[in-house]
Structures are given as structure tokens and as C-alpha cells.
Write a protein that holds these residues in place. Structure first.
Motif, PDB file in Angstrom:
ATOM      1  N   TYR A  63      -2.914   6.297   8.786  1.00 48.68           N
ATOM      2  CA  TYR A  63      -2.613   6.486  10.259  1.00 48.68           C
ATOM      3  C   TYR A  63      -2.865   7.942  10.670  1.00 48.68           C
ATOM      4  CZ  TYR A  63      -0.670   1.608  10.644  1.00 48.68           C
ATOM      5  OH  TYR A  63      -0.616   0.494  11.041  1.00 48.68           O
ATOM      6  N   GLY A  64      -2.445   8.884   9.709  1.00 47.15           N
ATOM      7  CA  GLY A  64      -2.619  10.396  10.257  1.00 47.15           C
ATOM      8  C   GLY A  64      -4.041  10.936  10.533  1.00 47.15           C
ATOM      9  N   VAL A  65      -4.818  10.204   9.545  1.00 49.37           N
ATOM     10  CA  VAL A  65      -6.585  10.447   9.883  1.00 49.37           C
ATOM     11  C   VAL A  65      -7.177   9.617  10.746  1.00 49.37           C
ATOM     12  CG1 VAL A  65      -6.546  11.242   7.514  1.00 49.37           C
ATOM     13  CG2 VAL A  65      -7.069   8.830   7.875  1.00 49.37           C
ATOM     14  N   GLY A  66      -6.312   8.773  11.481  1.00 49.83           N
ATOM     15  CA  GLY A  66      -6.799   8.303  12.658  1.00 49.83           C
ATOM     16  C   GLY A  66      -7.135   6.816  12.670  1.00 49.83           C
ATOM     17  N   CYS A  67      -6.954   6.054  11.443  1.00 52.82           N
ATOM     18  CA  CYS A  67      -6.981   4.584  11.291  1.00 52.82           C
ATOM     19  C   CYS A  67      -6.441   3.942  12.167  1.00 52.82           C
ATOM     20  CB  CYS A  67      -6.693   4.422   9.773  1.00 52.82           C
ATOM     21  SG  CYS A  67      -7.890   4.988   8.558  1.00 52.82           S
ATOM     22  N   THR A  68      -7.064   2.675  12.658  1.00 55.44           N
ATOM     23  CA  THR A  68      -6.519   1.636  13.411  1.00 55.44           C
ATOM     24  C   THR A  68      -5.450   0.801  12.368  1.00 55.44           C
ATOM     25  OG1 THR A  68      -8.121   0.256  13.443  1.00 55.44           O
ATOM     26  CG2 THR A  68      -8.207   1.644  15.105  1.00 55.44           C
ATOM     27  N   THR A  69      -4.668  -0.114  13.070  1.00 59.10           N
ATOM     28  CA  THR A  69      -4.025  -1.248  12.188  1.00 59.10           C
ATOM     29  C   THR A  69      -4.652  -1.967  11.308  1.00 59.10           C
ATOM     30  OG1 THR A  69      -2.008  -0.929  13.822  1.00 59.10           O
ATOM     31  CG2 THR A  69      -2.040  -2.823  12.460  1.00 59.10           C
ATOM     32  N   TRP A  70      -5.921  -2.431  12.016  1.00 63.98           N
ATOM     33  CA  TRP A  70      -6.887  -3.214  11.268  1.00 63.98           C
ATOM     34  C   TRP A  70      -7.249  -2.586  10.068  1.00 63.98           C
ATOM     35  CZ3 TRP A  70      -8.784  -7.468   9.702  1.00 63.98           C
ATOM     36  CH2 TRP A  70     -10.162  -7.660   9.279  1.00 63.98           C
ATOM     37  N   GLU A  71      -7.572  -1.258  10.401  1.00 65.34           N
ATOM     38  CA  GLU A  71      -8.344  -0.591   9.473  1.00 65.34           C
ATOM     39  C   GLU A  71      -7.172  -0.202   8.134  1.00 65.34           C
ATOM     40  OE1 GLU A  71     -11.807   2.061  11.443  1.00 65.34           O
ATOM     41  OE2 GLU A  71      -9.664   2.435  11.488  1.00 65.34           O
ATOM     42  N   HIS A 109      -8.341  -1.668   4.495  1.00 64.73           N
ATOM     43  CA  HIS A 109      -8.472  -0.553   3.427  1.00 64.73           C
ATOM     44  C   HIS A 109      -7.484  -0.127   2.719  1.00 64.73           C
ATOM     45  CE1 HIS A 109     -12.877  -0.317   4.963  1.00 64.73           C
ATOM     46  NE2 HIS A 109     -12.124  -0.237   6.470  1.00 64.73           N
ATOM     47  N   VAL A 110      -6.132  -0.388   2.964  1.00 66.34           N
ATOM     48  CA  VAL A 110      -5.205   0.218   2.331  1.00 66.34           C
ATOM     49  C   VAL A 110      -4.302  -0.915   1.622  1.00 66.34           C
ATOM     50  CG1 VAL A 110      -2.990   1.431   2.277  1.00 66.34           C
ATOM     51  CG2 VAL A 110      -5.123   2.155   3.571  1.00 66.34           C
ATOM     52  N   VAL A 111      -3.899  -1.876   2.712  1.00 65.75           N
ATOM     53  CA  VAL A 111      -2.777  -2.820   2.349  1.00 65.75           C
ATOM     54  C   VAL A 111      -3.510  -3.919   1.579  1.00 65.75           C
ATOM     55  CG1 VAL A 111      -1.055  -4.589   3.225  1.00 65.75           C
ATOM     56  CG2 VAL A 111      -1.424  -2.317   4.201  1.00 65.75           C
ATOM     57  N   LEU A 112      -4.588  -4.642   2.143  1.00 64.39           N
ATOM     58  CA  LEU A 112      -5.179  -5.552   1.013  1.00 64.39           C
ATOM     59  C   LEU A 112      -5.573  -5.133  -0.164  1.00 64.39           C
ATOM     60  CD1 LEU A 112      -6.705  -7.878   3.632  1.00 64.39           C
ATOM     61  CD2 LEU A 112      -4.847  -8.336   2.444  1.00 64.39           C
TER      62      LEU A 112
END
Length: 329
Positions: free
Chosen positions: A218-226, A230-233
Motif C-alpha cells: 500500500y505504501g508504494v501505491g498499490c490498490t487493494t486488488w493489486e 500480488h501479495v496475499v494470493l
């Protein structure tokens, strides 16, 4: 005094020896209890396999490999003509459609509960999803037969039949006429039944993602979908796949709900709106009135279902091992 001191030391040594012997006995008892329990599970599994093989042996001798390629199921014919192709086809098709419905919805619900849902609503929604897993399968079957079946036959199925009429391939897959009892109806019921397993496991593994990873994204500007994609899954893919495979095992072996709403027709049709049957539904609907070669063939169907489930779970385990190995590299 010296004698008294020696007596005290001897008593202390005796107490320590007795305590050590008690610990050793407890360790040995625990070791053998767990070992016997593990052996008992293997013995039960072996006993089930042997019982299925012995019960299905007459059908194996009579039909051989042709049992897998024969569609007709006529136990009253002389001689009986019995084939597993239609039940196997129905079992695989309904399970695949159910997973296509349940996996995206289950993961979506888990993402909503862990990333988007307000804190005050997470617990009630989570409990409602988990309660679905506690509903008996026969209740799902009755609900599907009396409520869901008519709704699908009067609204959903006519819409898809008209939408894809004349379209190559899709016109056959979604061909009519509408029916209260069909492969699609059974698949939808299965999807609803396995949804709590996928949702609960996905939600639990999503909760194990370190918050620092999501905060950095989130700090680098990712949206919730991203962040989710890219992180959770990627972080939880092993657990998500494991939950999906557990749900698939449930879908393959489900009996009563499917028996109510699938139509129990030993016929292969390209349309998912046509009646069909599964291995478990065929066994449940005919085993009580079977005997001789008919009963042996039903036992062989049970053996096929056992083997099919084993290979699915084994393939899932191998996939998870490969993912873990790849992640380790």
C-alpha cells in the motif's frame, strides 16, 4: 548422623529412580499409543480396500476394462449389461462445475472478510458462512428439489438455452429442454455445499499474511486488488490450493443432495441441463435392491470412486510439494 544422612540420600535416589521410571513408562505408553493409532488407521484403510476388491471381483472378472467404457446400465437384462462410463462422467462433470462456481466465490468472500469488510460485520458473516457447513446434505437436497430446481428450470435454464441457441459447442452444452433434475442443478448444489470449506480455509490462510507486506505494498501505491493479487494470493497459494482440494474431495463423494436433484439417468448427454448420475448417487439409489452381479458392479463403482478420490488428493499433494519446493528455491 552419618547413618541418617545415608538413609536420606538413599531415599532421594529411590525417589528419583522411581520418578525416572514413571517418566519412561509414560513415554513408552505414549509412543505405543500413537503408533498403534497410526497402524489402526492403516489397517482400516486396508480393510476397506480389501472389502471393495473382494465385493467387486465378480464384476471385474465379468466385464474387465469394458466396465469403464460401457455407457449402458441394464441390471435387469439377460445377461446384465452394466457400465461405469455414465456415473464416472457425471461425477467428474458435476465436481468440475461445482469447483468452477465455488472457488472464485469462496476466495472472493475470504478476501472481502479479511481486506474489505468492516470489523463489526466480519464475525457475523464468517459465522453465517461456517453454518452452511453444518447443514445436513439431505436438507440441501430437499431444498434443491423443491425450491432451487423449479427456479432454475423456469428462469435460468431458459435464458441460457435461448442465449446460446445455434452457437457451435455452446449450443450443445447449454441445450434444452429445461429440467428440474439436471447435472447443472446438482453442480450448483455441490458448489454451495463446498463453499464454506473454501471460504474458511482461505480466510484463515489470508490472516497469516504478515501485515508489513501489505502495508509496504500500500505504501508504494498499490490498490487493494493489486495487494490481493500480488501479495496475499502468492503468499498463501499453498493453503488456498489445499482448501480447494479438500472441497473437491467432498464434492466427489457427496451422495444424498446429488441423488435428490441429478435425475439418476444412466445416459451421457452433451447438455449440462440434462439429467445424469454420479457414482455415489447410483450406489445410494440402487444398492438396497441389488444382488449378485448387480451388487458387485455397484461395489466396483465404489472402488472406482475410492481410486478417483485417492488420485485427486495425491495429485493435489504433489502439486503442493512442487509449489513449496519452488517457493524454497
Amino acid at each position: 548422623m552419618a547413618l541418617h544422612g545415608s538413609a536420606v540420600e538413599s531415599a532421594d535416589r529411590y525417589d528419583r529412580t522411581r520418578a525416572l521410571n514413571a517418566f519412561r513408562f509414560g513415554d513408552r505408553a505414549f509412543y505405543w499409543t500413537t503408533r498403534i493409532s497410526a497402524m489402526l488407521v492403516l489397517m482400516l484403510l486396508g480393510g476397506i480396500i480389501i472389502s471393495l476388491v473382494v465385493g467387486s471381483w465378480p464384476a471385474i472378472v465379468e466385464y474387465g476394462s469394458g466396465f469403464l467404457t460401457t455407457q449402458r446400465w441394464a441390471p435387469s437384462a439377460e445377461p446384465p449389461v452394466l457400465g461405469a462410463l455414465s456415473p464416472v462422467y457425471g461425477t467428474v462433470l458435476t465436481s468440475v462445475i461445482a469447483m468452477m462456481i465455488a472457488v472464485p466465490v469462496g476466495i472472493g468472500i475470504a478476501v472481502f472478510l479479511t481486506e474489505l469488510c468492516p470489523l463489526w460485520a466480519r464475525r457475523p458473516i464468517g459465522m453465517a458462512i461456517e453454518l452452511l457447513a453444518g447443514i445436513p446434505s439431505i436438507i440441501y437436497g430437499m431444498w434443491g428439489f423443491f425450491i432451487l430446481g423449479p427456479i432454475l428450470a423456469n428462469t435460468v435454464q431458459p435464458f441460457f438455452i435461448d442465449l446460446f441457441e445455434g452457437v457451435p459447442v455452446l449450443g450443445a452444452i447449454f441445450g434444452g429442454p429445461p429440467s428440474y433434475l439436471s447435472l447443472f442443478n446438482a453442480s450448483l448444489i455441490l458448489g454451495i455445499m463446498v463453499l464454506p470449506f473454501i471460504t474458511a480455509i482461505s480466510r484463515d490462510v489470508f490472516a497469516t499474511v504478515p501485515p508489513v507486506l501489505k502495508e509496504a505494498a500500500y505504501g508504494v501505491g498499490c490498490t487493494t486488488w493489486e495487494v490481493v493479487w500480488h501479495v496475499v494470493l502468492p503468499y498463501t497459494r499453498v493453503g488456498v490450493i489445499g482448501g480447494a482440494m479438500l472441497a473437491l474431495g467432498r464434492a466427489l463423494g457427496e451422495t444424498m443432495a446429488v441423488t435428490f436433484i441429478i435425475g439418476n439417468s444412466f445416459r451421457i448427454s452433451p447438455s449440462i441441463f440434462a439429467p445424469g448420475t454420479t457414482i455415489s448417487a447410483a450406489i445410494a439409489s440402487e444398492f438396497a435392491e441389488s444382488d449378485g452381479l448387480h451388487q458387485s458392479s455397484l461395489m466396483l463403482l465404489g472402488l472406482l470412486l475410492f481410486v478417483l478420490t485417492f488420485f485427486v488428493l495425491a495429485a493435489a499433494r504433489l502439486l503442493l510439494l512442487r509449489l513449496e519446493k519452488k517457493a524454497g528455491k
